[in-house]
Design a protein around this motif. Structure first.
Motif, PDB file in Angstrom:
ATOM      1  N   SER A  44       0.805  -1.435   0.084  1.00 19.51           N
ATOM      2  CA  SER A  44       0.052  -0.096   0.080  1.00 19.51           C
ATOM      3  C   SER A  44       1.088   0.996   0.112  1.00 19.51           C
ATOM      4  O   SER A  44       1.804   1.705   0.413  1.00 19.51           O
ATOM      5  CB  SER A  44      -0.759  -0.108   1.001  1.00 19.51           C
ATOM      6  OG  SER A  44      -1.785  -1.162   1.652  1.00 19.51           O
ATOM      7  N   PRO A  45       0.328   1.959  -0.869  1.00 22.35           N
ATOM      8  CA  PRO A  45       1.251   3.445  -0.691  1.00 22.35           C
ATOM      9  C   PRO A  45       0.901   3.785   1.171  1.00 22.35           C
ATOM     10  O   PRO A  45       0.961   4.059   1.744  1.00 22.35           O
ATOM     11  CB  PRO A  45       0.501   4.718  -1.735  1.00 22.35           C
ATOM     12  CG  PRO A  45      -1.336   3.830  -1.656  1.00 22.35           C
ATOM     13  CD  PRO A  45      -1.154   2.122  -1.253  1.00 22.35           C
ATOM     14  N   GLU A  46       2.745   4.326   1.071  1.00 23.59           N
ATOM     15  CA  GLU A  46       2.572   5.341   2.492  1.00 23.59           C
ATOM     16  C   GLU A  46       1.495   6.944   2.284  1.00 23.59           C
ATOM     17  O   GLU A  46       1.736   7.223   1.887  1.00 23.59           O
ATOM     18  CB  GLU A  46       4.201   5.747   2.773  1.00 23.59           C
ATOM     19  CG  GLU A  46       4.237   6.199   4.296  1.00 23.59           C
ATOM     20  CD  GLU A  46       5.797   6.062   4.437  1.00 23.59           C
ATOM     21  OE1 GLU A  46       6.085   7.398   4.346  1.00 23.59           O
ATOM     22  OE2 GLU A  46       6.837   5.267   4.781  1.00 23.59           O
ATOM     23  N   GLN A  47       0.806   6.611   3.761  1.00 19.67           N
ATOM     24  CA  GLN A  47       0.320   8.188   3.949  1.00 19.67           C
ATOM     25  C   GLN A  47       0.733   8.631   4.860  1.00 19.67           C
ATOM     26  O   GLN A  47       2.227   8.290   4.875  1.00 19.67           O
ATOM     27  CB  GLN A  47      -1.615   7.825   4.193  1.00 19.67           C
ATOM     28  CG  GLN A  47      -2.124   6.720   3.680  1.00 19.67           C
ATOM     29  CD  GLN A  47      -3.542   6.697   3.975  1.00 19.67           C
ATOM     30  OE1 GLN A  47      -4.208   7.142   4.793  1.00 19.67           O
ATOM     31  NE2 GLN A  47      -3.492   5.048   4.600  1.00 19.67           N
ATOM     32  N   THR A  48       0.902  10.039   4.597  1.00 18.45           N
ATOM     33  CA  THR A  48       1.283  10.470   5.568  1.00 18.45           C
ATOM     34  C   THR A  48      -0.252  11.992   6.073  1.00 18.45           C
ATOM     35  O   THR A  48      -1.018  11.303   5.997  1.00 18.45           O
ATOM     36  CB  THR A  48       1.714  11.727   4.873  1.00 18.45           C
ATOM     37  OG1 THR A  48       1.299  12.961   3.791  1.00 18.45           O
ATOM     38  CG2 THR A  48       3.437  11.641   4.514  1.00 18.45           C
ATOM     39  N   TYR A  49       0.615  12.204   7.968  1.00 17.71           N
ATOM     40  CA  TYR A  49      -0.730  12.796   8.763  1.00 17.71           C
ATOM     41  C   TYR A  49      -0.035  14.017   9.213  1.00 17.71           C
ATOM     42  O   TYR A  49       1.053  13.794   9.790  1.00 17.71           O
ATOM     43  CB  TYR A  49      -1.228  11.919   9.187  1.00 17.71           C
ATOM     44  CG  TYR A  49      -1.915  12.690  10.425  1.00 17.71           C
ATOM     45  CD1 TYR A  49      -3.548  13.318  10.550  1.00 17.71           C
ATOM     46  CD2 TYR A  49      -1.686  13.411  11.341  1.00 17.71           C
ATOM     47  CE1 TYR A  49      -4.624  13.677  11.076  1.00 17.71           C
ATOM     48  CE2 TYR A  49      -2.548  13.977  13.298  1.00 17.71           C
ATOM     49  CZ  TYR A  49      -4.193  13.540  12.168  1.00 17.71           C
ATOM     50  OH  TYR A  49      -4.704  14.843  13.177  1.00 17.71           O
ATOM     51  N   THR A  50      -0.592  15.150   9.538  1.00 13.86           N
ATOM     52  CA  THR A  50       0.152  16.540   9.695  1.00 13.86           C
ATOM     53  C   THR A  50      -0.391  17.184  11.050  1.00 13.86           C
ATOM     54  O   THR A  50      -2.096  16.659  11.576  1.00 13.86           O
ATOM     55  CB  THR A  50      -0.015  17.703   9.015  1.00 13.86           C
ATOM     56  OG1 THR A  50       0.407  17.205   7.553  1.00 13.86           O
ATOM     57  CG2 THR A  50       0.154  19.085   9.729  1.00 13.86           C
ATOM     58  N   VAL A  51       0.729  16.547  12.337  1.00 11.31           N
ATOM     59  CA  VAL A  51      -0.130  16.820  13.352  1.00 11.31           C
ATOM     60  C   VAL A  51      -0.754  17.813  13.816  1.00 11.31           C
ATOM     61  O   VAL A  51      -0.076  19.521  13.934  1.00 11.31           O
ATOM     62  CB  VAL A  51       1.556  16.162  13.953  1.00 11.31           C
ATOM     63  CG1 VAL A  51       0.502  16.783  16.306  1.00 11.31           C
ATOM     64  CG2 VAL A  51       1.474  15.080  14.040  1.00 11.31           C
ATOM     65  N   LYS A  53      -3.068  20.272  17.169  1.00 13.84           N
ATOM     66  CA  LYS A  53      -2.832  20.928  18.206  1.00 13.84           C
ATOM     67  C   LYS A  53      -3.912  19.729  18.498  1.00 13.84           C
ATOM     68  O   LYS A  53      -4.947  19.776  18.810  1.00 13.84           O
ATOM     69  CB  LYS A  53      -3.376  22.667  18.369  1.00 13.84           C
ATOM     70  CG  LYS A  53      -3.296  22.349  20.204  1.00 13.84           C
ATOM     71  CD  LYS A  53      -3.648  23.954  20.006  1.00 13.84           C
ATOM     72  CE  LYS A  53      -3.404  24.271  21.425  1.00 13.84           C
ATOM     73  NZ  LYS A  53      -4.314  26.042  22.040  1.00 13.84           N
ATOM     74  N   GLY A  54      -2.938  18.450  20.320  1.00  9.98           N
ATOM     75  CA  GLY A  54      -3.892  18.472  21.002  1.00  9.98           C
ATOM     76  C   GLY A  54      -4.092  16.951  21.003  1.00  9.98           C
ATOM     77  O   GLY A  54      -4.582  15.838  21.272  1.00  9.98           O
ATOM     78  N   ASP A  55      -3.278  16.531  18.967  1.00  9.39           N
ATOM     79  CA  ASP A  55      -2.917  15.087  18.777  1.00  9.39           C
ATOM     80  C   ASP A  55      -2.261  14.203  19.937  1.00  9.39           C
ATOM     81  O   ASP A  55      -1.316  14.882  20.221  1.00  9.39           O
ATOM     82  CB  ASP A  55      -1.932  14.655  17.514  1.00  9.39           C
ATOM     83  CG  ASP A  55      -3.525  15.079  16.490  1.00  9.39           C
ATOM     84  OD1 ASP A  55      -4.640  15.026  16.861  1.00  9.39           O
ATOM     85  OD2 ASP A  55      -2.968  15.446  15.097  1.00  9.39           O
ATOM     86  N   THR A  56      -2.525  13.070  19.605  1.00  9.07           N
ATOM     87  CA  THR A  56      -1.328  12.242  20.391  1.00  9.07           C
ATOM     88  C   THR A  56      -1.300  11.222  19.178  1.00  9.07           C
ATOM     89  O   THR A  56      -2.291  10.752  18.737  1.00  9.07           O
ATOM     90  CB  THR A  56      -1.499  11.402  21.727  1.00  9.07           C
ATOM     91  OG1 THR A  56      -3.173  10.493  21.161  1.00  9.07           O
ATOM     92  CG2 THR A  56      -2.241  12.924  22.269  1.00  9.07           C
ATOM     93  N   ILE A  88       4.622  14.877  20.445  1.00  7.91           N
ATOM     94  CA  ILE A  88       5.458  14.765  19.238  1.00  7.91           C
ATOM     95  C   ILE A  88       4.483  16.771  18.892  1.00  7.91           C
ATOM     96  O   ILE A  88       3.662  16.792  20.370  1.00  7.91           O
ATOM     97  CB  ILE A  88       3.404  13.907  18.229  1.00  7.91           C
ATOM     98  CG1 ILE A  88       2.485  14.241  18.681  1.00  7.91           C
ATOM     99  CG2 ILE A  88       4.990  12.832  17.816  1.00  7.91           C
ATOM    100  CD1 ILE A  88       1.478  13.341  18.082  1.00  7.91           C
ATOM    101  N   LYS A  89       4.641  17.296  17.753  1.00 10.29           N
ATOM    102  CA  LYS A  89       4.476  18.561  17.863  1.00 10.29           C
ATOM    103  C   LYS A  89       3.606  19.106  16.884  1.00 10.29           C
ATOM    104  O   LYS A  89       3.538  18.397  14.840  1.00 10.29           O
ATOM    105  CB  LYS A  89       5.542  19.616  17.549  1.00 10.29           C
ATOM    106  CG  LYS A  89       6.291  19.317  18.937  1.00 10.29           C
ATOM    107  CD  LYS A  89       7.923  19.923  18.248  1.00 10.29           C
ATOM    108  CE  LYS A  89       9.290  19.982  19.765  1.00 10.29           C
ATOM    109  NZ  LYS A  89       9.833  19.716  19.082  1.00 10.29           N
ATOM    110  N   PRO A  90       2.519  19.914  16.655  1.00 11.45           N
ATOM    111  CA  PRO A  90       1.822  20.592  15.515  1.00 11.45           C
ATOM    112  C   PRO A  90       2.659  21.112  14.490  1.00 11.45           C
ATOM    113  O   PRO A  90       3.663  21.731  14.665  1.00 11.45           O
ATOM    114  CB  PRO A  90       1.098  21.767  16.014  1.00 11.45           C
ATOM    115  CG  PRO A  90       1.094  20.903  17.902  1.00 11.45           C
ATOM    116  CD  PRO A  90       1.858  20.451  17.761  1.00 11.45           C
ATOM    117  N   GLY A  91       1.740  20.855  13.876  1.00  6.32           N
ATOM    118  CA  GLY A  91       3.130  20.799  12.262  1.00  6.32           C
ATOM    119  C   GLY A  91       3.820  19.561  11.470  1.00  6.32           C
ATOM    120  O   GLY A  91       4.181  19.439  10.663  1.00  6.32           O
TER     121      GLY A  91
END
Length: 101
Positions: A44-51, A53-56, A88-91
């Motif tokens: 499967s193609p790799e996905q990305t996610y931008t963190v 605020k408040g994410d874990t 982890i940091k937003p952005g």
């Protein structure tokens, strides 16, 4: 009263012939099937996610895999930019690895 003769059907017979009983069922015993897909070969193609605020990592894991317990897969895939799974940091743009079967 009328002197007209009525039709005489006493000598008429009827026969229904159908092919349903005469047709043999199809024999599929020698048929084989094979499904070939590139998904198994390429992955499967790799996905990305931008963190945000408040994410874990647990929250992100639940979003992508349906269960929070897979957070470690995301952490391991991003060791080049993460030293601590709790920091982890937003952005930040995290790689989300394909879920293993």
């Amino acid at each position: 009263m009328s002197n007209e003769k009525k039709a005489d059907f006493s000598g008429v017979s009827a026969k229904v012939d159908t092919t349903a009983e005469k047709v043999e069922k199809a024999d599929f015993s020698g048929v084989t099937a094979k499904v070939d897909t590139t998904a198994e070969k390429v992955g499967s193609p790799e996905q990305t996610y931008t963190v945000q605020k408040g994410d874990t990592l647990s929250h992100i894991s639940k979003q992508f895999y349906g269960k929070a317990s897979k957070w470690n897969a995301i952490f391991e895939a991003n060791r080049d930019q993460l030293d601590d799974p709790d920091r982890i940091k937003p952005g930040q743009v995290l790689k989300i690895p394909a879920e293993e079967s």
